[in-house]
Design a protein around this motif. Structure first.
Motif, PDB file in Angstrom:
ATOM      1  N   TYR A   1       7.697  -5.087  -1.859  1.00 49.36           N
ATOM      2  CA  TYR A   1       8.323  -5.493  -0.596  1.00 49.36           C
ATOM      3  C   TYR A   1       9.640  -4.770  -0.370  1.00 49.36           C
ATOM      4  O   TYR A   1       9.967  -4.398   0.751  1.00 49.36           O
TER       5      TYR A   1
ATOM      6  N   GLN B   1       3.707  -4.224   6.541  1.00 48.69           N
ATOM      7  CA  GLN B   1       4.927  -3.444   6.326  1.00 48.69           C
ATOM      8  C   GLN B   1       4.662  -1.955   6.559  1.00 48.69           C
ATOM      9  O   GLN B   1       5.467  -1.271   7.184  1.00 48.69           O
TER      10      GLN B   1
ATOM     11  N   LEU C   1       8.173 -11.204   6.545  1.00 49.85           N
ATOM     12  CA  LEU C   1       8.577  -9.855   6.945  1.00 49.85           C
ATOM     13  C   LEU C   1       9.974  -9.848   7.564  1.00 49.85           C
ATOM     14  O   LEU C   1      10.724  -8.888   7.409  1.00 49.85           O
TER      15      LEU C   1
END
Length: 178
Positions: A30, A47, A136
């Motif tokens: 991430y 992403q 996110l």
């Protein structure tokens, strides 16, 4: 007040240390600190789409998630971004379409995979897209996700034993596999 701030900073050290370890062994990269990325989960796929939006996307469950991007480009002449992920319900695919369209209103082609599983009313009654969007937008929501913390600890154990990192197949999926 002068005594409170140092004590507060000292109390935060274990949390900061844990977050640093989490970022180093993050199962889905991430934070972008690892060389390899597991792109088989919804967080990583979205992403990637946000970093390089495409005008052509694929949505659906695991039947579409493992399509060969080069073969798709060769057959269609267009570069498609694959946003499909294992266990995705029709509702999740539609929610993901809305999110992708909000991020890139220039979408030209959308491939939506349907099957008897995704059309079944009892399949996947809870959409994970709200959680994905929250994670996110807010890294702390990602950091405090129990499943990702368990996967991170599994990654640490695997690295210490010389085994491979956690993959999507090893993670628990709240929806039935298709």
């Amino acid at each position: 007040m002068k005594k409170l701030l140092p004590k507060l900073a000292l109390a935060l050290v274990p949390f900061l240390l844990y977050f640093a370890i989490f970022a180093m062994f993050d199962p889905y990269n991430y934070f972008g600190l690892q060389k390899t990325t597991n792109t088989n989960n919804p967080i990583s796929r979205v992403q990637g789409f946000l970093k390089e939006p495409s005008d052509h996307i694929i949505l659906g469950d695991s039947r579409l998630a493992h399509f060969d991007a080069d073969l798709i480009k060769q057959a269609s002449g267009e570069q498609y971004y694959n946003l499909a992920f294992g266990g995705a319900s029709l509702e999740e695919s539609l929610d993901l379409f809305e999110y992708a369209y909000a991020q890139n209103p220039n979408l030209k082609h959308v491939v939506l995979g349907l099957s008897f599983y995704t059309l079944n009313n009892a399949y996947g009654s809870v959409s994970r897209m709200a959680t994905i969007e929250t994670q996110l937008e807010n890294p702390f929501a990602y950091l405090f996700n129990l499943e990702y913390n368990v996967n991170m600890l599994t990654n640490i154990a695997n690295k210490l034993s010389g085994a491979a990192d956690v993959t999507e197949e090893e993670t628990r999926n709240p929806l039935p596999d298709d």
